[in-house]
Design a protein around this motif. Structure first.
Motif, mmCIF file in Angstrom:
data_model
loop_
_atom_site.group_PDB
_atom_site.id
_atom_site.type_symbol
_atom_site.label_atom_id
_atom_site.label_comp_id
_atom_site.label_asym_id
_atom_site.label_seq_id
_atom_site.Cartn_x
_atom_site.Cartn_y
_atom_site.Cartn_z
ATOM 1 N N LEU A 24 0.816 -1.220 0.000
ATOM 2 C CA LEU A 24 0.000 0.000 0.000
ATOM 3 C C LEU A 24 0.850 1.271 0.000
ATOM 4 O O LEU A 24 0.369 2.347 -0.354
ATOM 5 C CB LEU A 24 -0.937 0.015 1.209
ATOM 6 C CG LEU A 24 -2.007 -1.065 1.261
ATOM 7 C CD1 LEU A 24 -2.729 -1.039 2.601
ATOM 8 C CD2 LEU A 24 -2.983 -0.885 0.122
ATOM 9 N N TYR A 25 2.105 1.155 0.393
ATOM 10 C CA TYR A 25 2.942 2.346 0.548
ATOM 11 C C TYR A 25 3.043 3.211 -0.706
ATOM 12 O O TYR A 25 3.044 4.444 -0.601
ATOM 13 C CB TYR A 25 4.336 1.998 1.072
ATOM 14 C CG TYR A 25 5.146 3.244 1.326
ATOM 15 C CD1 TYR A 25 4.845 4.074 2.410
ATOM 16 C CD2 TYR A 25 6.159 3.633 0.460
ATOM 17 C CE1 TYR A 25 5.545 5.237 2.634
ATOM 18 C CE2 TYR A 25 6.865 4.806 0.676
ATOM 19 C CZ TYR A 25 6.565 5.604 1.761
ATOM 20 O OH TYR A 25 7.244 6.773 1.974
ATOM 21 N N PRO A 26 3.126 2.649 -1.897
ATOM 22 C CA PRO A 26 3.215 3.525 -3.085
ATOM 23 C C PRO A 26 2.045 4.508 -3.233
ATOM 24 O O PRO A 26 2.157 5.493 -3.964
ATOM 25 C CB PRO A 26 3.267 2.536 -4.258
ATOM 26 C CG PRO A 26 3.902 1.327 -3.670
ATOM 27 C CD PRO A 26 3.350 1.252 -2.261
ATOM 28 N N LEU A 27 0.957 4.285 -2.501
ATOM 29 C CA LEU A 27 -0.134 5.263 -2.520
ATOM 30 C C LEU A 27 0.331 6.629 -2.001
ATOM 31 O O LEU A 27 -0.325 7.641 -2.251
ATOM 32 C CB LEU A 27 -1.326 4.761 -1.704
ATOM 33 C CG LEU A 27 -2.052 3.543 -2.262
ATOM 34 C CD1 LEU A 27 -3.094 3.042 -1.269
ATOM 35 C CD2 LEU A 27 -2.691 3.856 -3.611
ATOM 36 N N VAL A 28 1.465 6.652 -1.319
ATOM 37 C CA VAL A 28 2.006 7.900 -0.805
ATOM 38 C C VAL A 28 2.336 8.869 -1.954
ATOM 39 O O VAL A 28 2.423 10.082 -1.747
ATOM 40 C CB VAL A 28 3.243 7.642 0.097
ATOM 41 C CG1 VAL A 28 4.487 7.346 -0.712
ATOM 42 C CG2 VAL A 28 3.468 8.804 1.044
ATOM 43 N N TYR A 29 2.485 8.340 -3.164
ATOM 44 C CA TYR A 29 2.796 9.190 -4.313
ATOM 45 C C TYR A 29 1.557 9.834 -4.931
ATOM 46 O O TYR A 29 1.687 10.691 -5.810
ATOM 47 C CB TYR A 29 3.578 8.395 -5.358
ATOM 48 C CG TYR A 29 4.908 7.941 -4.800
ATOM 49 C CD1 TYR A 29 5.912 8.864 -4.527
ATOM 50 C CD2 TYR A 29 5.132 6.610 -4.491
ATOM 51 C CE1 TYR A 29 7.118 8.467 -3.977
ATOM 52 C CE2 TYR A 29 6.342 6.202 -3.949
ATOM 53 C CZ TYR A 29 7.328 7.131 -3.687
ATOM 54 O OH TYR A 29 8.516 6.739 -3.138
ATOM 55 N N LEU A 30 0.374 9.440 -4.478
ATOM 56 C CA LEU A 30 -0.839 10.153 -4.887
ATOM 57 C C LEU A 30 -0.819 11.522 -4.224
ATOM 58 O O LEU A 30 -0.198 11.703 -3.169
ATOM 59 C CB LEU A 30 -2.087 9.384 -4.445
ATOM 60 C CG LEU A 30 -2.372 8.074 -5.160
ATOM 61 C CD1 LEU A 30 -3.559 7.374 -4.497
ATOM 62 C CD2 LEU A 30 -2.656 8.315 -6.633
ATOM 63 N N PRO A 31 -1.514 12.482 -4.793
ATOM 64 C CA PRO A 31 -1.546 13.813 -4.158
ATOM 65 C C PRO A 31 -2.069 13.723 -2.720
ATOM 66 O O PRO A 31 -3.082 13.070 -2.444
ATOM 67 C CB PRO A 31 -2.498 14.608 -5.041
ATOM 68 C CG PRO A 31 -2.474 13.904 -6.361
ATOM 69 C CD PRO A 31 -2.261 12.452 -6.045
ATOM 70 N N GLU A 32 -1.332 14.359 -1.817
ATOM 71 C CA GLU A 32 -1.692 14.323 -0.403
ATOM 72 C C GLU A 32 -3.116 14.832 -0.170
ATOM 73 O O GLU A 32 -3.846 14.312 0.674
ATOM 74 C CB GLU A 32 -0.689 15.144 0.409
ATOM 75 C CG GLU A 32 -0.902 15.042 1.900
ATOM 76 C CD GLU A 32 0.190 15.751 2.668
ATOM 77 O OE1 GLU A 32 0.567 15.244 3.721
ATOM 78 O OE2 GLU A 32 0.659 16.831 2.204
ATOM 79 N N ARG A 33 -3.504 15.823 -0.923
ATOM 80 C CA ARG A 33 -4.855 16.390 -0.790
ATOM 81 C C ARG A 33 -5.922 15.319 -1.040
ATOM 82 O O ARG A 33 -6.916 15.234 -0.323
ATOM 83 C CB ARG A 33 -5.001 17.541 -1.768
ATOM 84 C CG ARG A 33 -6.247 18.302 -1.629
ATOM 85 C CD ARG A 33 -6.194 19.519 -2.533
ATOM 86 N NE ARG A 33 -7.468 20.193 -2.490
ATOM 87 C CZ ARG A 33 -7.809 21.138 -3.301
ATOM 88 N NH1 ARG A 33 -6.972 21.557 -4.223
ATOM 89 N NH2 ARG A 33 -8.980 21.698 -3.213
ATOM 90 N N LEU A 34 -5.707 14.476 -2.039
ATOM 91 C CA LEU A 34 -6.634 13.386 -2.349
ATOM 92 C C LEU A 34 -6.606 12.322 -1.253
ATOM 93 O O LEU A 34 -7.654 11.890 -0.761
ATOM 94 C CB LEU A 34 -6.275 12.767 -3.703
ATOM 95 C CG LEU A 34 -7.069 11.534 -4.117
ATOM 96 C CD1 LEU A 34 -8.539 11.897 -4.327
ATOM 97 C CD2 LEU A 34 -6.481 10.925 -5.385
ATOM 98 N N ARG A 35 -5.408 11.907 -0.859
ATOM 99 C CA ARG A 35 -5.278 10.891 0.195
ATOM 100 C C ARG A 35 -5.929 11.369 1.490
ATOM 101 O O ARG A 35 -6.651 10.621 2.145
ATOM 102 C CB ARG A 35 -3.802 10.588 0.468
ATOM 103 C CG ARG A 35 -3.109 9.822 -0.604
ATOM 104 C CD ARG A 35 -1.693 9.438 -0.198
ATOM 105 N NE ARG A 35 -0.764 10.553 -0.297
ATOM 106 C CZ ARG A 35 -0.075 11.080 0.717
ATOM 107 N NH1 ARG A 35 -0.182 10.602 1.928
ATOM 108 N NH2 ARG A 35 0.747 12.100 0.524
#
Length: 161
Positions: A112-123
């Motif tokens: 799941l860690y690669p989700l960190v590369y999604l925009p923080e605002r979206l996460r």
């Protein structure tokens, strides 16, 4: 290291130690969580099961140790809007804290860690949505429950050790 190990930074049964002394001895990541939230408490139990090395320590946001950690990080001691991960003197909140914890766990969870590369605002929008409804969906306790004996040593709050 096994859960029963005597590792620096483990919680202590010495109730005479101040929160500042406990924080000074921390040598691994600490996850601060809402101690009355059922979702948060279930998540902590899952993390314990998936953290064979016992790398992550815990403290309820309502504890004196959390207050000390938040104060040192320059955050409001009444900050209850998010989990907080304190790692190597850096503070992470919301989705970034969650994903950094995922990276340290066993099994497929680090994927799941690669989700960190999604925009923080979206996460964080997803995180905030879950956080806003966690009490309504999962409920809450009147006070932070005492963890089971087998995981108590990973809690930094003296009153829980």
């Amino acid at each position: 290291m096994a859960e029963g190990s005597d590792r620096s930074g483990d919680a202590t049964t010495d109730s005479d130690r101040s929160p500042a002394d406990i924080v000074d001895d921390i040598d691994r990541p600490v996850l601060l969580f809402d101690g009355v939230c059922n979702l948060c408490n279930s998540t902590i139990r899952a993390i314990v099961r998936l953290d064979d090395e016992g790398e992550i320590l815990f403290a309820p946001l309502q504890s004196d140790v959390a207050t000390e950690l938040l104060d040192r990080a320059g955050m409001d001691a009444d900050y209850f809007d998010s989990v907080v991960l304190v790692e190597d003197e850096t503070v992470y909140t919301k989705s970034t804290a969650v994903l950094r914890v995922c990276r340290k766990l066993d099994g497929p969870v680090p994927l799941l860690y690669p989700l960190v590369y999604l925009p923080e605002r979206l996460r964080n929008a997803v995180y905030d949505f879950i956080a806003d409804y966690r009490y309504q969906v999962f409920g809450k306790k009147d006070e932070c429950p005492i963890p089971p004996e087998r995981i108590r040593q990973r809690f930094l709050e003296r009153s829980l050790a």
